[in-house]
Structure formats: C-alpha cells, structure tokens
Design a protein around this motif. Sequence first.
Motif, PDB file in Angstrom:
ATOM      1  N   ASN A  44      49.256  -3.476  -8.351  1.00  0.00           N
ATOM      2  CA  ASN A  44      47.960  -3.892  -7.803  1.00  0.00           C
ATOM      3  C   ASN A  44      48.077  -5.314  -7.242  1.00  0.00           C
ATOM      4  O   ASN A  44      47.508  -6.267  -7.816  1.00  0.00           O
ATOM      5  CB  ASN A  44      46.872  -3.844  -8.881  1.00  0.00           C
ATOM      6  CG  ASN A  44      46.725  -2.466  -9.488  1.00  0.00           C
ATOM      7  OD1 ASN A  44      46.033  -1.614  -8.944  1.00  0.00           O
ATOM      8  ND2 ASN A  44      47.372  -2.244 -10.623  1.00  0.00           N
ATOM      9  N   PRO A  45      48.805  -5.488  -6.145  1.00  0.00           N
ATOM     10  CA  PRO A  45      49.058  -6.844  -5.626  1.00  0.00           C
ATOM     11  C   PRO A  45      47.801  -7.594  -5.206  1.00  0.00           C
ATOM     12  O   PRO A  45      47.729  -8.814  -5.365  1.00  0.00           O
ATOM     13  CB  PRO A  45      49.986  -6.587  -4.421  1.00  0.00           C
ATOM     14  CG  PRO A  45      49.703  -5.166  -4.029  1.00  0.00           C
ATOM     15  CD  PRO A  45      49.407  -4.446  -5.300  1.00  0.00           C
ATOM     16  N   ASP A  46      46.813  -6.870  -4.671  1.00  0.00           N
ATOM     17  CA  ASP A  46      45.583  -7.538  -4.234  1.00  0.00           C
ATOM     18  C   ASP A  46      44.823  -8.120  -5.422  1.00  0.00           C
ATOM     19  O   ASP A  46      44.323  -9.255  -5.369  1.00  0.00           O
ATOM     20  CB  ASP A  46      44.683  -6.559  -3.476  1.00  0.00           C
ATOM     21  CG  ASP A  46      45.279  -6.134  -2.143  1.00  0.00           C
ATOM     22  OD1 ASP A  46      46.135  -6.879  -1.626  1.00  0.00           O
ATOM     23  OD2 ASP A  46      44.903  -5.058  -1.634  1.00  0.00           O
ATOM     24  N   VAL A  47      44.743  -7.337  -6.499  1.00  0.00           N
ATOM     25  CA  VAL A  47      44.048  -7.807  -7.705  1.00  0.00           C
ATOM     26  C   VAL A  47      44.810  -8.973  -8.331  1.00  0.00           C
ATOM     27  O   VAL A  47      44.216  -9.979  -8.737  1.00  0.00           O
ATOM     28  CB  VAL A  47      43.892  -6.661  -8.721  1.00  0.00           C
ATOM     29  CG1 VAL A  47      43.241  -7.176 -10.010  1.00  0.00           C
ATOM     30  CG2 VAL A  47      43.072  -5.533  -8.131  1.00  0.00           C
ATOM     31  N   ALA A  48      46.142  -8.842  -8.383  1.00  0.00           N
ATOM     32  CA  ALA A  48      46.962  -9.915  -8.946  1.00  0.00           C
ATOM     33  C   ALA A  48      46.808 -11.203  -8.141  1.00  0.00           C
ATOM     34  O   ALA A  48      46.748 -12.295  -8.702  1.00  0.00           O
ATOM     35  CB  ALA A  48      48.422  -9.481  -8.991  1.00  0.00           C
ATOM     36  N   SER A  49      46.732 -11.062  -6.817  1.00  0.00           N
ATOM     37  CA  SER A  49      46.562 -12.236  -5.955  1.00  0.00           C
ATOM     38  C   SER A  49      45.211 -12.909  -6.205  1.00  0.00           C
ATOM     39  O   SER A  49      45.106 -14.138  -6.184  1.00  0.00           O
ATOM     40  CB  SER A  49      46.674 -11.828  -4.486  1.00  0.00           C
ATOM     41  OG  SER A  49      47.960 -11.336  -4.194  1.00  0.00           O
ATOM     42  N   LEU A  50      44.184 -12.093  -6.436  1.00  0.00           N
ATOM     43  CA  LEU A  50      42.857 -12.639  -6.717  1.00  0.00           C
ATOM     44  C   LEU A  50      42.878 -13.500  -7.978  1.00  0.00           C
ATOM     45  O   LEU A  50      42.348 -14.620  -7.991  1.00  0.00           O
ATOM     46  CB  LEU A  50      41.844 -11.505  -6.871  1.00  0.00           C
ATOM     47  CG  LEU A  50      40.438 -11.922  -7.329  1.00  0.00           C
ATOM     48  CD1 LEU A  50      39.805 -12.881  -6.327  1.00  0.00           C
ATOM     49  CD2 LEU A  50      39.561 -10.698  -7.536  1.00  0.00           C
ATOM     50  N   PHE A  51      43.502 -12.995  -9.035  1.00  0.00           N
ATOM     51  CA  PHE A  51      43.562 -13.760 -10.278  1.00  0.00           C
ATOM     52  C   PHE A  51      44.445 -14.992 -10.126  1.00  0.00           C
ATOM     53  O   PHE A  51      44.205 -16.018 -10.775  1.00  0.00           O
ATOM     54  CB  PHE A  51      44.067 -12.877 -11.423  1.00  0.00           C
ATOM     55  CG  PHE A  51      43.029 -11.907 -11.923  1.00  0.00           C
ATOM     56  CD1 PHE A  51      41.885 -12.369 -12.549  1.00  0.00           C
ATOM     57  CD2 PHE A  51      43.197 -10.540 -11.762  1.00  0.00           C
ATOM     58  CE1 PHE A  51      40.922 -11.480 -13.016  1.00  0.00           C
ATOM     59  CE2 PHE A  51      42.244  -9.649 -12.216  1.00  0.00           C
ATOM     60  CZ  PHE A  51      41.096 -10.116 -12.842  1.00  0.00           C
ATOM     61  N   VAL A  56      45.122  -6.325 -15.267  1.00  0.00           N
ATOM     62  CA  VAL A  56      46.555  -6.361 -14.933  1.00  0.00           C
ATOM     63  C   VAL A  56      47.312  -7.019 -16.093  1.00  0.00           C
ATOM     64  O   VAL A  56      47.764  -8.161 -15.992  1.00  0.00           O
ATOM     65  CB  VAL A  56      46.810  -7.101 -13.606  1.00  0.00           C
ATOM     66  CG1 VAL A  56      46.487  -6.234 -12.417  1.00  0.00           C
ATOM     67  CG2 VAL A  56      45.998  -8.406 -13.526  1.00  0.00           C
ATOM     68  N   PRO A  57      47.469  -6.305 -17.206  1.00  0.00           N
ATOM     69  CA  PRO A  57      48.044  -6.910 -18.405  1.00  0.00           C
ATOM     70  C   PRO A  57      49.560  -7.129 -18.352  1.00  0.00           C
ATOM     71  O   PRO A  57      50.090  -7.961 -19.083  1.00  0.00           O
ATOM     72  CB  PRO A  57      47.680  -5.906 -19.506  1.00  0.00           C
ATOM     73  CG  PRO A  57      47.588  -4.595 -18.788  1.00  0.00           C
ATOM     74  CD  PRO A  57      47.029  -4.920 -17.435  1.00  0.00           C
ATOM     75  N   THR A  58      50.273  -6.390 -17.500  1.00  0.00           N
ATOM     76  CA  THR A  58      51.730  -6.484 -17.465  1.00  0.00           C
ATOM     77  C   THR A  58      52.217  -6.849 -16.064  1.00  0.00           C
ATOM     78  O   THR A  58      51.474  -6.780 -15.084  1.00  0.00           O
ATOM     79  CB  THR A  58      52.366  -5.146 -17.869  1.00  0.00           C
ATOM     80  OG1 THR A  58      52.010  -4.141 -16.899  1.00  0.00           O
ATOM     81  CG2 THR A  58      51.885  -4.717 -19.257  1.00  0.00           C
ATOM     82  N   LYS A  59      53.497  -7.236 -15.981  1.00  0.00           N
ATOM     83  CA  LYS A  59      54.082  -7.559 -14.675  1.00  0.00           C
ATOM     84  C   LYS A  59      54.093  -6.340 -13.766  1.00  0.00           C
ATOM     85  O   LYS A  59      53.877  -6.453 -12.557  1.00  0.00           O
ATOM     86  CB  LYS A  59      55.509  -8.084 -14.866  1.00  0.00           C
ATOM     87  CG  LYS A  59      55.586  -9.472 -15.480  1.00  0.00           C
ATOM     88  CD  LYS A  59      57.021  -9.963 -15.546  1.00  0.00           C
ATOM     89  CE  LYS A  59      57.100 -11.375 -16.107  1.00  0.00           C
ATOM     90  NZ  LYS A  59      58.501 -11.871 -16.167  1.00  0.00           N
ATOM     91  N   GLN A  60      54.353  -5.170 -14.347  1.00  0.00           N
ATOM     92  CA  GLN A  60      54.384  -3.955 -13.542  1.00  0.00           C
ATOM     93  C   GLN A  60      53.011  -3.633 -12.965  1.00  0.00           C
ATOM     94  O   GLN A  60      52.885  -3.220 -11.808  1.00  0.00           O
ATOM     95  CB  GLN A  60      54.884  -2.777 -14.384  1.00  0.00           C
ATOM     96  CG  GLN A  60      55.075  -1.490 -13.592  1.00  0.00           C
ATOM     97  CD  GLN A  60      56.053  -1.650 -12.446  1.00  0.00           C
ATOM     98  OE1 GLN A  60      57.148  -2.197 -12.628  1.00  0.00           O
ATOM     99  NE2 GLN A  60      55.687  -1.185 -11.263  1.00  0.00           N
TER     100      GLN A  60
END
Length: 207
Positions: free
Chosen positions: A123-130, A114-118
């Motif tokens: 991918n909210p689930d992946v972003a939440s994991l990180f 998930v390199p960018t804000k977009q």
Amino acid sequence: FYVDRLHLGEVSVSSVFQLYFPNQTTMVVAKDQFADFVQFALLHALTENLVAEAADREKRLSSSTHSHRSTEAWEVLPYQKALYKLYMSHSVQFALAGVIFTNFFASAVESQVVPTKQSKLDNPDVASLFKVLEWFFNVLFAIELLWNMYGSFFSHFYKSAWNIFDFIVVVVSFLSMVFQDIPGMGILRLFRAFRVFRLAKRVRSLQ
C-alpha cells in the motif's frame, strides 16, 4: 516481545494490554507493533496519574509564577520575554498537547493500517501519507523546540530536564527518519514512544 514485565507504576500492564489487544490473551507484541503499544501504554499510564498530579497543583502553580517572574532578569534577545510568555500561555500549551495527542492517534492508526514493511510495500500510497504526517509532526515539534530555546535562551533552557528531554526526542526522531535505511536505525524509532511523556510537561504548564 513479552510485555508482562513492563513497568507502568501503579497501572496494570495486563489491563492496558487488554485495551490495546482485546482479542488476544498472550501478552506478546510483534516487533513492528512494540513501539506503538509502548506509546499507548505510556499515554494510558499518564492519564491515570493525572488525578495524583492535580493534588500538587498549587505548589506547581507557585513555582510556575516564580519562573515567569524570573524572565525579567534574562531577556537578552529581541522579543524574548514576549515569546516566552506566549509559549507558556494556556492556549499554546493546549495546542501543543493537542498536537501530541494527534500524533499519537496517527501512529496508532498507522500501526493498524500498515503494521509491517510488506504491508507498506503493498500500500505505497497509504505508507506515503503516514510518512508525510511523520515529517509534518516532527517539523512542528522542531519549531516548538526552537521557540522554547529562543524564549529560554540560553542557560535557562538547559536547566530544565524536560527541555533536555524534548531536545533528545526531536533529534532522535529526525535521525531515525533521515537515516532509516541504515541497519539498526529502526531501534531509534522506538523513541517515538517516549514522546508521550512530553504531555507531562504540558500538564505542568497548564496547572
């Protein structure tokens, strides 16, 4: 960002760039990948310089032994000396080095997934994991800092430049997470790259 002027001591920036971006010829890094690239570059440079560090092993070992003996004179808190010796033990320092390496690995994976804000919005689930991982590592580093501060209480903690460096990195990391929506706070996240320097402290403690 152009990174051709990045200084890594004796390590070539171009060689590090080719390792991180094997299919890219122009030494330009996107803004949202800059912090992770710098972190990777610093870790690589640190690894390359470990051989030189080994040459001074005996000198640092002697200094470390003297530091351990000096704790006899400044135990002012309950179990302070025991906690300090445990903190400085090889097993704990190896574990802390492993946490720093794992944190670096997680940051590198995040920059690719998930390199960018977009991409984080897509991918909210992946972003939440990180995000959970980021909190997890920062809490661990805060516990380590408090452990060190207690064991080295009080003036001895601030006599070490590495301890002050640890304190700044931990505080800045929390500020960048808590106030991430404030304009300009994203710049503080670049301080994550300097967390790799903490490995140098671990290496000195292990030698």
